[in-house]
Design an enzyme around this catalytic site. Structure first.
Site, PDB file in Angstrom:
ATOM      1  N   CYS A 258     -13.206   0.597  11.340  1.00 15.01           N
ATOM      2  CA  CYS A 258     -14.165   1.705  11.031  1.00 15.01           C
ATOM      3  C   CYS A 258     -14.654   1.581   9.668  1.00 15.01           C
ATOM      4  O   CYS A 258     -15.326   2.578   8.937  1.00 15.01           O
ATOM      5  CB  CYS A 258     -13.042   3.205  10.923  1.00 15.01           C
ATOM      6  SG  CYS A 258     -11.881   3.182   9.811  1.00 15.01           S
TER       7      CYS A 258
ATOM      8  N   VAL B 147      11.404  -1.879   2.097  1.00 14.43           N
ATOM      9  CA  VAL B 147      10.200  -2.163   2.680  1.00 14.43           C
ATOM     10  C   VAL B 147       9.945  -3.879   2.513  1.00 14.43           C
ATOM     11  O   VAL B 147       8.880  -4.204   2.963  1.00 14.43           O
ATOM     12  CB  VAL B 147       8.917  -1.433   1.935  1.00 14.43           C
ATOM     13  CG1 VAL B 147       9.264   0.122   2.303  1.00 14.43           C
ATOM     14  CG2 VAL B 147       8.870  -1.883   0.681  1.00 14.43           C
ATOM     15  N   ASP B 148      10.836  -4.469   1.944  1.00 12.01           N
ATOM     16  CA  ASP B 148      10.676  -5.873   1.693  1.00 12.01           C
ATOM     17  C   ASP B 148      10.698  -6.852   2.882  1.00 12.01           C
ATOM     18  O   ASP B 148      10.447  -7.856   2.901  1.00 12.01           O
ATOM     19  CB  ASP B 148      11.668  -6.261   0.557  1.00 12.01           C
ATOM     20  CG  ASP B 148      12.935  -5.889   1.137  1.00 12.01           C
ATOM     21  OD1 ASP B 148      13.755  -5.882   0.039  1.00 12.01           O
ATOM     22  OD2 ASP B 148      13.405  -6.431   2.147  1.00 12.01           O
TER      23      ASP B 148
ATOM     24  N   HIS C 181      11.305   3.564   5.761  1.00 13.49           N
ATOM     25  CA  HIS C 181      10.096   3.830   4.831  1.00 13.49           C
ATOM     26  C   HIS C 181       8.991   2.826   5.009  1.00 13.49           C
ATOM     27  O   HIS C 181       8.067   2.647   4.253  1.00 13.49           O
ATOM     28  CB  HIS C 181      10.510   3.467   3.209  1.00 13.49           C
ATOM     29  CG  HIS C 181      11.407   4.781   3.010  1.00 13.49           C
ATOM     30  ND1 HIS C 181      12.423   4.525   2.094  1.00 13.49           N
ATOM     31  CD2 HIS C 181      11.818   5.934   3.494  1.00 13.49           C
ATOM     32  CE1 HIS C 181      13.136   5.761   1.826  1.00 13.49           C
ATOM     33  NE2 HIS C 181      12.672   6.746   2.824  1.00 13.49           N
TER      34      HIS C 181
END
Ligand code: OAD
Length: 252
Positions: free
Chosen positions: A157, A106-107, A125
């Site tokens: 939101c 995820v880097d 991921h």
């Protein structure tokens, strides 16, 4: 270190291959200074396990702590640079007729090296450089950090933002997984690079490739559950062996 012995059969296979898939794990970023999952956490986070923080439950119970951990990881990753292994995969993407990179990381270091410019880069991921609304799933690349120690809030939101990554116990992005499984089922060479081959469903991808008779190559200094089934195991650091492999395939 002297030049490693590369199997000639593998070099020949690459020279005639039309479709190659590479699956990467945390090991490919280790030489960039990004700790792998199986390394102990360092510093103030050493008292936690990744498994304790990277979960929806942890975020519900203590959103500020989880958000702070990801901010710390983002800061550490911002000081890291892609290493020769990342750039070797960019070369493969340039030179091969078809090359799909699937990463568990995820880097964002593959993107920073230039991967994904010609063929899809599949992030199984997610990516720590993105956040998303924890309710509506809308993606954000930039956000205003709060000073109350809590995660930023969605401007639409008002709910907390969360890192756009897959947490333990969560499903992977469907389209990413379908694309990864299709690529594994249709390639001629499958590279498993820097992954402990333990975490599903990524760990099944090389076996999908094996079932359709692809040549599976594992690059990992250690043995993993894949090692005994792989056609080739290159027990070297990826930052060392991948540049050699690229040189041997296209410069000899
Ligand atoms: P791991 O930390 O489980 O495994 C890293 C692997 O890289 C190990 O097998 C090391 O031997 C190997 N390694 C270390 N340095 C290396 C180097 N220089 N060159 C090549 N290999 C090297 O990381 P992953 O396999 O990526 O999931 O972990 C898979 C998933 O487990 C992660 O994506 C994460 C975690 O749960 C999620 O976050 C959903």
């Amino acid at each position: 270190m002297d030049q490693p012995p590369l199997p000639l059969e593998l070099i020949q296979k690459f020279k005639t291959a039309s479709s190659v898939v590479a699956l990467t794990g945390a090991g490919i970023s280790a030489e960039s200074g990004v700790p792998t999952f199986r390394d102990a956490q360092t510093g103030l986070w050493s008292r936690y396990q990744a498994e304790e923080l990277a979960t929806p439950q942890a975020f519900r119970q203590n959103p500020g702590l989880v958000w702070e951990w990801y901010s710390w990881r983002r800061e550490r990753i911002s000081q890291a640079e892609p290493n020769p292994a990342h750039f070797a995969l960019v070369e493969m993407e340039k030179r091969l007729p078809d090359f799909i990179l699937i990463t568990q990381n995820v880097d964002g270091l593959h993107q920073r090296a230039g991967s994904g410019f010609r063929f899809p880069l599949i992030e199984l991921h997610g990516n720590i450089q993105r956040s998303r609304c924890s309710v509506e799933d809308k993606i954000f690349h930039h956000w205003q950090q709060q000073d109350d120690g809590l995660p930023p809030r969605c401007p639409d939101c008002g709910e907390f933002l969360r890192p756009d990554v897959v947490w333990f116990g969560e499903m992977l992005p469907r389209q990413a997984l379908d694309s990864a499984q299709f690529a594994a089922a249709h390639c001629e060479i499958f590279l498993s690079i820097g992954t402990s081959a333990l975490v599903e469903p990524a760990a099944s991808l090389p076996f999908i490739a094996l079932r359709q008779k692809a040549v599976v190559v594992e690059i990992n200094p250690e043995h993993t559950p894949l090692t005994s089934s792989a056609n080739f195991h290159l027990p070297y650091a990826s930052g060392f062996i991948l540049p050699y492999l690229v040189r041997f395939i296209w410069e000899t």
